[in-house]
Design a protein around this motif. Structure first.
Motif, PDB file in Angstrom:
ATOM      1  N   VAL A  67     -18.451  75.061 102.582  1.00 56.00           N
ATOM      2  CA  VAL A  67     -19.490  74.027 102.624  1.00 56.00           C
ATOM      3  C   VAL A  67     -18.971  72.706 102.068  1.00 56.00           C
ATOM      4  CG1 VAL A  67     -21.748  73.352 101.702  1.00 56.00           C
ATOM      5  CG2 VAL A  67     -21.400  75.663 102.593  1.00 56.00           C
TER       6      VAL A  67
ATOM      7  N   GLY B  26     -26.716  74.715 100.221  1.00 55.30           N
ATOM      8  CA  GLY B  26     -25.642  75.638 100.560  1.00 55.30           C
ATOM      9  C   GLY B  26     -24.993  76.293  99.364  1.00 55.30           C
TER      10      GLY B  26
ATOM     11  N   GLY C 215     -26.010  80.108 103.376  1.00 59.63           N
ATOM     12  CA  GLY C 215     -25.439  78.825 102.979  1.00 59.63           C
ATOM     13  C   GLY C 215     -24.689  78.134 104.102  1.00 59.63           C
TER      14      GLY C 215
ATOM     15  N   LYS D 240     -27.395  76.956 106.677  1.00 58.61           N
ATOM     16  CA  LYS D 240     -28.261  75.895 106.157  1.00 58.61           C
ATOM     17  C   LYS D 240     -27.497  74.593 105.972  1.00 58.61           C
ATOM     18  CE  LYS D 240     -31.846  76.708 105.534  1.00 58.61           C
ATOM     19  NZ  LYS D 240     -32.564  77.236 104.396  1.00 58.61           N
ATOM     20  N   ALA D 241     -26.259  74.660 105.501  1.00 59.44           N
ATOM     21  CA  ALA D 241     -25.449  73.444 105.374  1.00 59.44           C
ATOM     22  C   ALA D 241     -25.229  72.814 106.746  1.00 59.44           C
ATOM     23  CB  ALA D 241     -24.115  73.768 104.710  1.00 59.44           C
TER      24      ALA D 241
END
Length: 488
Positions: free
Chosen positions: A79, A224, A299, A302-303
């Motif tokens: 991320v 994230g 994560g 979503k990032a």
């Protein structure tokens, strides 16, 4: 080996200091730190044998590296690297790379710390870095949101520090093992701090407004990886404290159900993603066996979604059906949404399937219901049509989204992460015909719920629970509830 590990932990902070002296090299230094963290995560995935390091005597700093933290380290590296690639090396603000390196290093430290005081220090540094990333001195509202985040986090960590003192008084050390032998009050104080840093249930009410005001790349970092700095130690402590297992199960499920309702009714895409974070992290913490894989799948997706929101013409979901998106935005957005919704062949599906294999009948039923709600939430991101070019029309020139591409590749390849360990049985059982059909049924039910909610959404108004006094009051409510739950 110990010296190499200590050097790896200190490297991001040393290079952050160096980047202040040589700003032009900051971007490359930050990517190098991401590479070393990725290498550490892969090494622990291949050889998950625990490495315990004790510094400054038996009551000093304690570090533990094992297979549990491997997915969290991989998530932190990927991320952070994606955000750096999306931000670009030619950006005007040289302090951004410095802060990303300090954040990367402090999250790594929080993941490997195995004593309460070292964890407290690492979490304070995480809070400070996140505050500086959120704050924009040119925008009053941004400054207030950043200060609100800092005050909420500092209050939570003050509770955590008081709990640390009580653990030391009752056990004679700050080790995680001492938490199992401490008082109910001390345990509740520790949990209030970690629940707030993790963004769970009522303690996570700071997330939606903070994400809405922060820049897209900062929101990607917050959702994230920043929350994992609290979630991973929370799961560690619950592993070492048998009395916490039941409490964490029901707290996680409550967080998942509570937040998915708000996400279903949200109209702003960034707030929707933030509410979804509160829901998904609730599912991540209920099983230590799958916590890392679940956090990794969530994560990464979503990032990716937060990074894509800045390429969308509008954040208001009501306008998305009339808002065509270019393929470079629409396709990765659909893929990331499918992963969180639990579509087979993506890492999100594997995480949810393995989670349900660890639970009893009633929790499995609840997770399935919440998964239907999650699928309905992410069906809303499919509302925008894909932009079609007329014959002979050339698409507008834009930089290639290297960061998004990295996360998309990781979402697909993450399916094979369990195979790096010695036992692949759990991985094989996740792809049985019954499991695949169930996952497809959940997606279909989510689509039906999405269609059902469309006319009802404008008529339902949920209360505003995100004022500053609500956030502080929520900590008190959670502390009282935890004392009652742990006393049973």
């Amino acid at each position: 080996m110990n010296g190499l590990i200590i050097g790896w932990l200190l490297l991001p902070f040393l290079l952050a200091f160096s980047s202040a002296l040589q700003p032009k090299l900051g971007w490359w230094m930050a990517l190098f730190c991401c590479g070393t963290t990725l290498a550490a995560g892969l090494a622990l995935s291949l050889d998950p044998q625990p490495i315990l390091i004790q510094l400054v005597g038996p009551s000093g700093v304690s570090l533990l590296l094992d297979g549990f933290i491997a997915p969290f380290l991989l998530l932190n590296a990927l991320v952070s690297a994606a955000v750096l690639l999306e931000r670009g090396r030619s950006h005007d603000d040289p302090s951004f790379c410095l802060l990303v390196m300090a954040l990367l290093g402090s999250i790594n430290s929080a993941l490997v710390c195995h004593d309460l005081i070292s964890l407290y220090v690492a979490l304070e540094v995480v809070s400070l870095c996140a505050f500086l990333l959120i704050a924009d001195r040119h925008k009053f509202r941004s400054m207030w949101i950043a200060l609100r985040y800092l005050m909420v986090g500092s209050t939570a960590l003050l509770f955590f520090l008081i709990g640390c003192a009580q653990v030391q008084a009752s056990h004679g050390s700050f080790s995680f093992e001492g938490v199992a032998q401490t008082t109910t009050g001390a345990l509740a104080l520790l949990l209030v701090g970690l629940l707030t840093k993790s963004g769970l249930f009522i303690s996570g009410l700071w997330l939606p407004r903070t994400h809405a005001e922060a820049p897209a790349e900062v929101s990607a970092l917050l959702s994230g990886v920043v929350i994992t700095a609290g979630a991973a130690p929370l799961v560690r402590i619950s592993q070492a404290t048998p009395s916490l297992a039941t409490a964490m199960l029901w707290l996680g499920l409550a967080s998942a159900g509570f937040a998915v309702v708000f996400a279903l009714l949200e109209t702003d895409v960034k707030r929707l993603l933030a509410w979804s974070t509160v829901s998904q992290i609730g599912l991540a913490v209920i099983s230590p066996v799958t916590a890392g894989l679940f956090a990794l799948g969530h994560g990464l997706a979503k990032a990716c979604l937060f990074l894509l929101t800045r390429r969308c013409p509008s954040r208001q979901l009501a306008s998305w059906p009339e808002m065509p998106l270019p393929r470079s935005v629409a396709l990765p957005m659909r893929l990331a949404a499918l992963s969180i919704a639990g579509c087979p062949l993506l890492v999100g599906y594997l995480a949810k399937e393995q989670l349900q294999q660890q639970l009893g009948p009633l929790p499995v039923l609840l997770v399935t219901i919440f998964s239907v709600g999650t699928a309905a939430v992410y069906m809303r991101l499919w509302a925008s049509p894909i932009q079609r070019l007329a014959a002979g029309q050339v698409p507008a020139a834009s930089p290639f989204p290297w960061g998004v591409a990295l996360l998309v590749v990781a979402l697909v390849l993450g399916n094979g992460l369990p195979l790096l360990g010695s036992d692949s049985t759990l991985w094989l059982t996740s792809f049985k015909t019954g499991s695949l059909l169930k996952a497809l049924g959940v997606l279909l039910a989510g689509w039906a719920l999405h269609r059902l909610m469309r006319p009802l959404r404008p008529q339902i108004k949920l209360p505003d629970l995100e004022r500053f006094d609500d956030l502080i009051g929520g900590m008190g409510i959670m502390g009282t509830a935890l004392v009652v739950m742990l006393s049973w």
